[in-house]
Motif scaffolding. Structure first.
Motif, mmCIF file in Angstrom:
data_model
loop_
_atom_site.group_PDB
_atom_site.id
_atom_site.type_symbol
_atom_site.label_atom_id
_atom_site.label_comp_id
_atom_site.label_asym_id
_atom_site.label_seq_id
_atom_site.Cartn_x
_atom_site.Cartn_y
_atom_site.Cartn_z
ATOM 1 N N MET A 1 24.441 41.256 16.310
ATOM 2 C CA MET A 1 23.167 41.931 16.627
ATOM 3 C C MET A 1 23.288 43.447 16.551
ATOM 4 N N ILE A 2 22.226 44.054 16.118
ATOM 5 C CA ILE A 2 22.149 45.512 16.124
ATOM 6 C C ILE A 2 21.879 45.939 17.571
ATOM 7 N N ASN A 3 22.512 47.004 18.000
ATOM 8 C CA ASN A 3 22.243 47.359 19.391
ATOM 9 C C ASN A 3 20.825 47.915 19.546
ATOM 10 N N PRO A 4 20.205 47.550 20.665
ATOM 11 C CA PRO A 4 18.774 47.822 20.851
ATOM 12 C C PRO A 4 18.403 49.298 20.734
ATOM 13 N N ALA A 5 19.299 50.182 21.182
ATOM 14 C CA ALA A 5 18.967 51.607 21.122
ATOM 15 C C ALA A 5 18.857 52.048 19.654
ATOM 16 N N LEU A 6 19.786 51.556 18.855
ATOM 17 C CA LEU A 6 19.769 51.914 17.431
ATOM 18 C C LEU A 6 18.520 51.344 16.760
ATOM 19 N N LEU A 7 18.202 50.115 17.136
ATOM 20 C CA LEU A 7 17.017 49.469 16.575
ATOM 21 C C LEU A 7 15.774 50.312 16.870
ATOM 22 N N ARG A 8 15.696 50.799 18.108
ATOM 23 C CA ARG A 8 14.543 51.634 18.486
ATOM 24 C C ARG A 8 14.517 52.907 17.659
ATOM 25 N N GLU A 9 15.704 53.425 17.413
ATOM 26 C CA GLU A 9 15.765 54.649 16.630
ATOM 27 C C GLU A 9 15.252 54.407 15.199
ATOM 28 N N SER A 52 12.955 59.892 5.635
ATOM 29 C CA SER A 52 13.398 58.722 6.401
ATOM 30 C C SER A 52 14.522 57.989 5.667
ATOM 31 N N LEU A 53 14.523 58.067 4.344
ATOM 32 C CA LEU A 53 15.615 57.453 3.584
ATOM 33 C C LEU A 53 16.941 58.104 3.966
ATOM 34 N N SER A 54 16.931 59.434 3.985
ATOM 35 C CA SER A 54 18.159 60.149 4.315
ATOM 36 C C SER A 54 18.613 59.846 5.744
ATOM 37 N N ARG A 55 17.646 59.778 6.664
ATOM 38 C CA ARG A 55 18.032 59.529 8.065
ATOM 39 C C ARG A 55 18.589 58.123 8.256
ATOM 40 N N VAL A 56 18.010 57.160 7.544
ATOM 41 C CA VAL A 56 18.518 55.795 7.658
ATOM 42 C C VAL A 56 19.963 55.728 7.176
ATOM 43 N N VAL A 57 20.238 56.391 6.039
ATOM 44 C CA VAL A 57 21.608 56.384 5.520
ATOM 45 C C VAL A 57 22.553 56.999 6.549
ATOM 46 N N ARG A 58 22.131 58.133 7.110
ATOM 47 C CA ARG A 58 22.998 58.802 8.078
ATOM 48 C C ARG A 58 23.254 57.927 9.298
ATOM 49 N N LEU A 59 22.178 57.313 9.811
ATOM 50 C CA LEU A 59 22.331 56.453 10.995
ATOM 51 C C LEU A 59 23.268 55.276 10.712
ATOM 52 N N CYS A 60 23.152 54.711 9.522
ATOM 53 C CA CYS A 60 24.043 53.598 9.180
ATOM 54 C C CYS A 60 25.491 54.069 9.190
ATOM 55 N N ASN A 61 25.702 55.254 8.612
ATOM 56 C CA ASN A 61 27.069 55.776 8.559
ATOM 57 C C ASN A 61 27.606 56.043 9.958
ATOM 58 N N GLU A 62 26.774 56.682 10.780
ATOM 59 C CA GLU A 62 27.227 57.000 12.135
ATOM 60 C C GLU A 62 27.558 55.749 12.931
ATOM 61 N N ASN A 63 26.845 54.675 12.620
ATOM 62 C CA ASN A 63 27.068 53.435 13.365
ATOM 63 C C ASN A 63 27.914 52.422 12.598
ATOM 64 N N GLN A 64 28.494 52.905 11.490
ATOM 65 C CA GLN A 64 29.356 52.056 10.672
ATOM 66 C C GLN A 64 28.688 50.738 10.274
ATOM 67 N N LEU A 65 27.418 50.853 9.941
ATOM 68 C CA LEU A 65 26.667 49.673 9.497
ATOM 69 C C LEU A 65 26.717 49.594 7.975
ATOM 70 N N PRO A 66 27.185 48.492 7.410
ATOM 71 C CA PRO A 66 27.139 48.359 5.951
ATOM 72 C C PRO A 66 25.694 48.477 5.458
ATOM 73 N N LEU A 67 25.509 49.079 4.292
ATOM 74 C CA LEU A 67 24.166 49.352 3.800
ATOM 75 C C LEU A 67 24.059 48.941 2.334
#
Ligand code: FAD
Ligand code: SF4
Ligand code: SF4
Lengths: 464, 445
Positions: A1-9, A52-67
């Motif tokens: 599961m994705i953590n809820p705080a990240l999901l909200r973000e 928003s594209l750039s922010r999504v990429v950054r958030l994935c990287n910060e949270n080590q989420l494969p994209l």
């Protein structure tokens, strides 16, 4: 599961309607057109603008989420299967043609623009965007660039790579990287666009693509030639090229495909023919006449059993309708279709086609072959039923043998469908281990957390 | 790894139920496996063009059904909701390179899932309580008529639509065609005329929309058939072809309607069964045979026979009767008309030239094609009720195409499309008349 705080973000960045968490929605982003096992992502996100594209990429990287970026999901090598879960990022809301510049002959597009839409918009302005993959009615330009897609016009006009003048993309950290320009000449910086074309979403996420446009040819002329002997067909291809004629398209169909197309469309194709060549020359009217005459002469001289030149647009459409229906005619024969694209130097086509026919017999599976004879890019199309385990094993064996043969003839595993997951384990055979290591180092440097479409092209580990 | 994709639901107790569902779905497996996930259906799906969501296009829905079947996940409700969000327009099937029987799969899957999940109470009331009983349906419509006068006001006189007098949650901002004051079955209860010089006798299946909203169109059909001396058999108490039921997955009501009609058909011999409603024709010709094996073998045989004989009115007139030709078009006075291909005619039955031939026969009209004449109008039956906004957006595109043709008349061969197009044109305050090709042809005679 994705953590809820990240999901909200994510929801704040994109709007809740562009964040997909339902199992049912996620399942529909688990596959592409490759015959491979589906993998369901944890989340699907649809950015609507660059920011928003750039922010999504950054958030994935910060949270080590494969994209894994997904355009239309039509690639044939598993490029959009999120093999390590994580996020599938949809580009189809980034679908604006930002500029078509007639004076300087370029177009700037967002990555989610559908190929055929751009081609039509460009045509309306009296210009021409040549790359025409068979999937162009749905494929996206982002996907085309990321796969270096080809098409029927590759021989004369080249492939997607030849039209990418510049790219603006986001690196794993979400920073904007710019390479190339709107000018025909550009000599600044590394040629990063060269590296990114065909990178299948493993090195960066495209945000804006600058594409070269050219003036359209004034006239076309199409014809098809029937051969009772495969070698003669190939000799003809070689002779046409040797006479310094470069047809816009030079397509080939084997007997199996001819019969399938004829059964399916009753177009009046000769079902006994060993091979069919479909040829189109284009350009200045005088040149077209001259080239068409020469091609016709060569076909006859080398031994075409018959040749038909399209007299008008309607006849021309018929010629191409037959070619375009090749895949669907074959697809209707069996439930599962494996569309390969092993490519050999064009002089080796007869040998390759014969090898494929032998492999088909040896492994006892149906293979129809058609493809781009002009550039050696064949599409051996395997017809099977993936539920039949025993046959499926023979299919896999056949694919591997086809790859080996193509490589032994100095060819490549894939002319246009990319490596993805489907071919990553064979890549070493083509390039050698050092090349893979070199590529992995580039990947590790550009994407230290290995979030950008992990495991595609260069496979697993970072250890070797 | 921060994330795993394994969102297993805590549904231990659901397991036996799911197993049962998987078993039911197995009959679809051979058809599901034909989809090669090429994605080419994205190019033609009217819904996907609006939303861009993979779950809305055929490939996504087929993958969901496959996912249920393979027990990749366990959310039948999620699949059901997405499956029902579909126009059943068949654009995907008509263009699928692999020849997937998309509509057959969708319709059968809706029936299986509805059986499994149960019909919603509202639908049960409408479908089982009303539609399956033609007399009650007729009476309900008459009641509706009384209310209609109180609650609605005229909206566009050229098109003849109405809209709600005050805000109504059901009507929203629809501009709908009002129920006719006198439905067709009250004007002409039944007919049984002999064949004349045409040598043909047909069963005229009226259909609900024509009976209750466009009775004049039924009269046009009768007039045209009379003109050509085609014998008409039109018994009393015809009902609904069953499309609203079967597209809601209500097999019970559908079966009842099929049985009911088979009995009516038996009463007299006829050469062809005709309708002026593309949806009725395609339902009787395609869906009846597809679903009849669920009833019984003998019914299947009968249904196959009927399906063989079923034609759209334009097909009958063009290929069995022969059209009257009406002189030479006067380019100064001819009215420009554009034709919208109903999905149920073109994509389901391959009928596109015949309705155009009816229009061309009348020299008072000049046919001018609109862009993408076969792009779905967006109605999709109950889709319009459940997803009005989406339905309208798709309809709006159609309206723009019609407008782009510059014509003052739009013709189409399905009363359901006529409703949707009327709603869309009326809301844009367009002065464009909506007609059926038979009406245009009748004007000639
Ligand atoms: C019927 C059919 C015919 C085909 N014919 C041809 C053909 O003639 N020639 C040919 O070359 N191919 C052909 N293909 C393959 C396929 O259509 C092409 O590879 C096409 O380029 C994929 O585009 P897409 O939008 O579907 O990309 P997707 O499949 O969605 O993605 C492909 C890859 O691109 C990456 N990607 C997508 N967008 C971005 C982005 N913005 N930034 C970074 N990475 C991104 C993805 O991560 C993935 O790795 C065919 C496929 C089918 C099903
Ligand atoms: S339904 Fe047909 S067009 Fe759509 S993905 Fe499947 S095979 Fe392709
Ligand atoms: S039937 Fe129509 S709306 Fe439904 S998936 Fe197919 S094309 Fe889309």
């Amino acid at each position: 599961m994705i953590n809820p705080a990240l999901l909200r973000e994510f929801q704040t960045v994109l709007g809740a309607e562009n964040v997909f968490t339902d199992q049912a929605d996620l399942l529909t982003y688990s596959y592409d057109a490759a015959v491979l096992a589906a993998v369901v992502p944890a989340l699907a996100l649809r950015p609507v603008d660059s920011e928003s594209l750039s922010r999504v990429v950054r958030l994935c990287n910060e949270n080590q989420l494969p994209l894994t970026v997904r355009g239309a999901g039509t690639n044939l090598s598993g490029g959009t299967i999120p093999i390590r879960g994580g996020v599938v990022l949809l580009t189809n809301a980034l679908d604006k043609i930002l500029e078509i510049n007639s004076e300087d002959m370029y177009a700037i597009v967002q990555p989610g623009v559908v190929t055929a839409k751009l081609a039509a918009a460009v045509e309306a302005k009296g210009l021409f965007y040549p790359p025409d993959p068979g999937s162009q009615a749905v494929s996206t330009l982002g996907g085309n660039v990321a796969e270096n897609a080809g098409g029927l016009r590759g021989l004369k006009y080249g492939v997607t790579r030849d039209y990418v003048m510049g790219l603006q993309f986001f690196n794993a950290e979400g920073e904007s990287i710019k390479t190339g320009s709107k000018t025909v000449k550009c000599a600044t910086g590394y040629n990063l666009a060269g590296l990114l074309v065909g990178s299948e979403g493993t090195l960066g996420v495209f945000n804006e693509i600058t594409l070269k446009l050219i003036p359209p040819p004034a006239r076309q002329k199409a014809m098809f030639a029937v051969f009772n002997d495969m070698d003669r067909a190939s000799e003809t291809v070689a002779a046409v090229i040797a006479h310094r004629i470069v047809p816009a398209t030079l397509e080939f169909m084997d007997n199996f495909t001819i019969r399938a197309v004829e059964d399916f469309s009753r177009a009046g194709l000769p079902v006994d023919a060993a091979a069919l060549l479909l040829i189109e020359v284009d350009g200045h009217p005088a040149q077209v006449e001259e080239d068409a005459g020469k091609v016709e002469y060569l076909c006859r001289k080398i031994g075409a059993d018959s040749i038909r030149v399209a007299k008008d647009a309607a006849e021309r459409d018929k010629v191409w309708a037959a070619r375009r229906s090749a895949l669907s005619a074959l697809a209707k024969l069996k439930p599962t279709v494996v569309l390969e694209d092993a490519t050999v130097p064009r002089s080796k086509i007869p040998e390759m086609v014969r090898a494929i026919q032998d492999i088909s017999k040896q492994c006892d599976i149906s293979i129809g072959t058609f493809g781009h004879a002009g550039d050696g890019n064949l599409h051996p199309t395997i017809l099977t039923d993936r539920r039949d385990k025993e046959e499926w094993e023979r299919v896999e064996a056949a694919i591997e043998t086809i790859f080996d043969k193509a490589l032994s003839l100095g060819g490549t595993l894939s002319g246009e469908h990319g490596t993805g997951i489907a071919k990553s384990c064979f890549l070493e055979k083509e390039t050698g281990l050092a090349t893979i290591r070199y590529s992995r180092r580039i990947k590790a440097a550009m994407d230290p957390n290995n979030i950008l479409n992990p495991e595609k092209i260069i496979g697993y580990s970072n250890t070797r | 790894m921060a994330v795993l994709n394994d969102k297993r639901l805590n549904e231990e107790d659901e397991m036996p139920k799911i197993k049962a569902l998987t078993k039911l779905m197995q009959e679809l497996e051979d058809q599901l496996v034909v989809c090669m996930r090429c994605g080419m259906c994205q190019a033609v799906c009217p819904l996907f063009r609006e939303t861009g969501l993979e779950a809305d296009v055929a490939r996504g829905k087929l993958a969901l059904l496959d996912g249920l079947l393979q027990e990749m996940f366990k959310d039948p409700q999620g699949v059901y909701d997405r499956l029902n969000k579909c126009l059943l327009c068949g654009s995907c099937a008509a263009n699928c390179p692999s020849g997937v029987s998309v509509l057959e799969i969708f319709i059968k899957a809706r029936a299986i899932l509805t059986g499994f999940m149960g019909l919603s109470p509202a639908r049960k009331l409408i479908l089982r309580g009303m539609l399956s009983r033609p007399e009650i349906f007729d009476r309900a419509a008459e009641w509706g008529l009384k209310f209609q006068k109180i609650f609605t006001r005229p909206a566009n006189e050229i098109i003849g639509t109405s809209c709600a007098r005050f805000v109504s949650p059901l009507l929203k901002d629809r501009h709908f065609m009002p129920l006719a004051t006198v439905p067709f079955h009250r004007q002409t209860a039944s007919l049984n005329t002999d064949k004349g010089r045409s040598g043909l006798k047909v069963f005229f299946f009226v259909g609900c929309l024509i009976d209750k909203i466009f009775p004049q169109l039924a009269q046009d059909v009768i007039d045209v058939l009379n003109y050509h001396e085609v014998g008409v058999f039109m018994p009393q108490k015809q009902g609904c072809c069953g499309i609203p039921a079967i597209s809601s997955g209500d097999l019970k009501t559908f079966n009842r309607l099929v049985r009911y009609h088979l009995e009516i058909f038996d009463a007299e011999k006829f050469d062809y069964m005709v309708t002026a409603c593309a949806t009725c024709t395609s339902t009787i010709k395609k869906i009846w045979p597809m679903m009849a094996d669920k009833i019984s073998d003998s019914i299947q045989t009968k249904v196959d026979e009927i399906a063989q004989k079923t034609l759209d009115i334009s097909q009958l007139l063009v290929s069995k009767v022969g059209l009257e030709k009406g002189g030479i078009e006067d380019s100064n006075t001819a009215v420009d008309v554009t034709f919208h291909d109903p999905c149920h005619l073109k994509k389901s039955l391959g009928v596109a030239a015949e309705p155009r031939a009816l229009i061309n026969a009348n020299p008072a009209y000049r046919l001018k094609e609109m862009p993408e004449a076969d792009w779905c109008c967006g109605l999709g039956g109950s889709f319009n009720l459940q997803h009005y906004k989406l339905s309208s957006n798709i309809g709006k595109l159609k309206r723009d195409y019609i407008k782009a043709s510059g014509c003052s008349v739009v013709a189409t061969g399905c009363p359901a499309c006529m409703l949707q197009i009327s709603d869309m044109m009326s809301r844009s305050a367009d002065k464009i008349v909506v007609k059926h090709p038979v009406e245009i042809y009748r004007e000639l005679l």
